[in-house]
Design a protein around this motif. Structure first.
Motif, short mmCIF file in Angstrom:
data_model
loop_
_atom_site.label_atom_id
_atom_site.label_comp_id
_atom_site.label_asym_id
_atom_site.label_seq_id
_atom_site.Cartn_x
_atom_site.Cartn_y
_atom_site.Cartn_z
N PRO A 94 0.95 -1.07 0.04
CA PRO A 94 0.04 0.01 -0.16
C PRO A 94 0.74 1.39 0.13
O PRO A 94 0.39 2.27 -0.67
CB PRO A 94 -0.74 -0.07 1.37
N LEU A 95 2.11 1.25 0.80
CA LEU A 95 2.78 2.44 0.67
C LEU A 95 3.44 2.87 -0.84
O LEU A 95 3.34 4.00 -1.10
CB LEU A 95 4.07 2.14 1.69
N VAL A 96 3.87 1.66 -1.55
CA VAL A 96 4.27 2.01 -3.06
C VAL A 96 3.10 2.67 -3.68
O VAL A 96 3.46 3.48 -4.62
CB VAL A 96 4.98 0.66 -3.45
N ARG A 97 1.82 2.05 -3.58
CA ARG A 97 0.83 2.44 -4.21
C ARG A 97 0.69 4.04 -4.06
O ARG A 97 0.36 4.86 -4.93
CB ARG A 97 -0.36 1.75 -4.28
N TRP A 98 0.61 4.09 -2.63
CA TRP A 98 0.39 5.56 -2.36
C TRP A 98 1.47 6.45 -2.73
O TRP A 98 1.24 7.62 -3.46
CB TRP A 98 0.46 5.67 -0.92
N LEU A 99 2.68 5.78 -2.71
CA LEU A 99 3.95 6.97 -3.28
C LEU A 99 3.77 7.26 -4.83
O LEU A 99 4.03 8.30 -5.39
CB LEU A 99 5.05 6.24 -2.87
#
Length: 124
Positions: A94-99
């Motif tokens: 989820p962090l990579v998608r948000w970034l």
């Protein structure tokens, strides 16, 4: 025992640790950790010689640290590390998608600010 040795005294430590007390195991020192100004060494000796070793080490400006092995604490620390690693793996996607989403918006805003700055500089 664990001993903190300044970097400048590494050679002195290697030469003298066996002679600081009578019951030190020869060639038993190992460097466990090193930072900018000192290193952490382990040394093996008999319990009878602990006090004498501490006193002589203090005279030679080596700092002896107390370490008590507790199996329950070590097990709890390992369990916490595995729990933290699994949490990190869960949150990575989820962090990579948000970034990916928010990086483009931040980059566009930054370019707009640069364009405004160029415009203001050219008018002035």
């Amino acid at each position: 025992m664990l001993v903190v040795v300044p970097k400048t005294d590494y050679s002195d430590w290697q030469k003298t640790y066996e002679t600081l007390a009578e019951m030190v195991v020869p060639r038993s020192t190992k460097q466990l950790f090193e930072d900018n100004d000192s290193g952490l060494f382990s040394v093996t000796l008999f319990r009878k010689a602990v006090d004498d070793f501490r006193h002589k080490a203090r005279e030679n400006k080596f700092t002896v640290r107390d370490f008590h092995y507790n199996e329950e604490e070590m097990k709890a620390d390992k369990e916490e590390m595995t729990r933290l690693c699994t949490d990190k793996k869960k949150q990575f996607g989820p962090l990579v998608r948000w970034l990916k989403v928010n990086f483009s918006e931040a980059f566009i805003a930054w370019i707009h600010i640069k364009a405004l700055r160029v415009f203001v500089e050219s008018v002035l």
